[in-house]
Design a protein around this motif. Structure first.
Motif, short mmCIF file in Angstrom:
data_model
loop_
_atom_site.label_atom_id
_atom_site.label_comp_id
_atom_site.label_asym_id
_atom_site.label_seq_id
_atom_site.Cartn_x
_atom_site.Cartn_y
_atom_site.Cartn_z
N ALA A 60 12.03 23.14 5.48
CA ALA A 60 10.88 24.03 5.28
C ALA A 60 9.54 23.30 5.36
N LEU A 61 9.56 21.99 5.51
CA LEU A 61 8.32 21.23 5.44
C LEU A 61 7.32 21.61 6.53
N ALA A 62 7.80 22.08 7.66
CA ALA A 62 6.89 22.51 8.73
C ALA A 62 5.99 23.65 8.26
N ALA A 63 6.49 24.45 7.32
CA ALA A 63 5.72 25.59 6.82
C ALA A 63 4.86 25.23 5.60
N PHE A 64 4.98 24.01 5.09
CA PHE A 64 4.21 23.61 3.92
C PHE A 64 2.73 23.55 4.30
N ARG A 65 1.91 24.32 3.57
CA ARG A 65 0.48 24.42 3.90
C ARG A 65 -0.38 23.57 2.99
N GLY A 66 0.17 23.05 1.93
CA GLY A 66 -0.61 22.22 1.03
C GLY A 66 -1.45 23.02 0.05
N ASP A 67 -1.11 24.31 -0.14
CA ASP A 67 -1.83 25.12 -1.13
C ASP A 67 -1.61 24.60 -2.54
N ALA A 68 -0.46 23.99 -2.74
CA ALA A 68 -0.13 23.38 -4.04
C ALA A 68 0.23 21.93 -3.77
N LYS A 69 0.28 21.15 -4.85
CA LYS A 69 0.73 19.76 -4.69
C LYS A 69 2.17 19.78 -4.17
N PHE A 70 2.52 18.76 -3.42
CA PHE A 70 3.87 18.65 -2.88
C PHE A 70 4.90 18.68 -4.01
N SER A 71 4.61 17.99 -5.12
CA SER A 71 5.57 17.94 -6.23
C SER A 71 5.83 19.32 -6.81
N VAL A 72 4.80 20.16 -6.89
CA VAL A 72 4.96 21.51 -7.41
C VAL A 72 5.84 22.31 -6.46
N TRP A 73 5.57 22.19 -5.18
CA TRP A 73 6.36 22.88 -4.15
C TRP A 73 7.82 22.44 -4.22
N MET B 146 0.83 -1.19 0.00
CA MET B 146 0.00 0.00 0.00
C MET B 146 0.88 1.25 0.00
N THR B 147 0.58 2.18 -0.89
CA THR B 147 1.32 3.42 -0.98
C THR B 147 0.67 4.46 -0.07
N ILE B 148 1.49 5.09 0.73
CA ILE B 148 1.00 6.13 1.63
C ILE B 148 1.01 7.45 0.88
N SER B 149 -0.05 8.23 1.02
CA SER B 149 -0.16 9.49 0.29
C SER B 149 0.88 10.50 0.77
N ASP B 150 1.20 11.44 -0.12
CA ASP B 150 2.11 12.52 0.26
C ASP B 150 1.58 13.27 1.47
N GLN B 151 0.28 13.54 1.48
CA GLN B 151 -0.32 14.31 2.58
C GLN B 151 -0.10 13.60 3.93
N THR B 152 -0.26 12.29 3.96
CA THR B 152 -0.07 11.53 5.19
C THR B 152 1.38 11.60 5.64
N LEU B 153 2.31 11.41 4.69
CA LEU B 153 3.73 11.46 5.01
C LEU B 153 4.13 12.85 5.50
N ILE B 154 3.62 13.88 4.83
CA ILE B 154 3.92 15.26 5.23
C ILE B 154 3.40 15.52 6.64
N ALA B 155 2.20 15.06 6.91
CA ALA B 155 1.62 15.26 8.25
C ALA B 155 2.48 14.59 9.32
N ARG B 156 3.00 13.40 9.01
CA ARG B 156 3.87 12.70 9.98
C ARG B 156 5.17 13.47 10.22
N VAL B 157 5.73 14.04 9.17
CA VAL B 157 6.95 14.83 9.32
C VAL B 157 6.65 16.10 10.11
N GLN B 158 5.55 16.76 9.77
CA GLN B 158 5.20 18.00 10.45
C GLN B 158 4.86 17.78 11.92
N ALA B 159 4.21 16.66 12.22
CA ALA B 159 3.77 16.41 13.59
C ALA B 159 4.92 16.07 14.53
#
Length: 179
Positions: A61-74, A1-14
């Protein structure tokens, strides 16, 4: 199972989960390295350095990533900024974004080779921003809005680059319509 970018980002940010970030790196490293190679004229060692620096900056900078754009674009924007910074410091010859590895004539049909040569020549009439816009929109598959974010320009400016590039390419490649 592939974990979404959003889930991975949330784990890093948390909680600074480095394993989650390494999964993000693995998911995106191939595309990032490819983009970096284009930005530094195919120099693989320099591209690896750019990609590594971009991933370090992304982690910081990932703590400041708000998800306004796709992670790949950022992430592409970070790579672009790292390359532009090195270019401004004259540590990098700026890219000719449309260059592709040489095509061995015996590995392809004559028509494909001629088309590639014509496209390469046609791309040379474009300005650097036009080439980058075309690369992002038509080769990398980004939407106009995403490409504008990567380039750090307003959406209208990006659309102008794309439209002017298409007009120039249409003129340069007119002989293919007749052939």
């Amino acid at each position: 199972m592939t974990i979404s970018d959003q889930t991975l980002i949330a784990r890093v940010q948390a909680n600074g989960d480095q394993h989650a970030f390494s999964q993000l790196v693995r998911k995106h490293q191939s595309q990032v390295r490819s983009w970096a190679r284009r930005l530094c004229n195919g120099d693989e060692h320099l591209a690896d350095d750019l990609a590594q620096e971009a991933f370090i900056k992304a982690y910081m900078a990932l703590a400041a990533f708000r998800g306004d754009a796709k992670f790949s674009v950022w992430l592409y924007r970070i790579v672009f900024n790292v390359a532009a910074s090195k270019w401004r410091k004259k540590k990098l010859d700026w890219c000719n974004i449309d260059e592709q590895p040489d095509i061995a004539a015996e590995a392809c049909e004559l028509h494909q080779f001629a088309a590639s040569e014509d496209i390469t020549r046609a791309m040379q009439v474009l300005t650097e921003p036009q080439r980058i816009a075309v690369q992002l929109c038509f080769e990398e598959g980004f939407s106009h809005d995403e490409a504008a974010q990567v380039m750090g320009v307003p959406l209208g400016t990006l659309k102008t680059h794309v439209n002017r590039a298409k007009a120039k390419l249409k003129v340069s490649l007119a002989s293919w319509e007749q052939g």
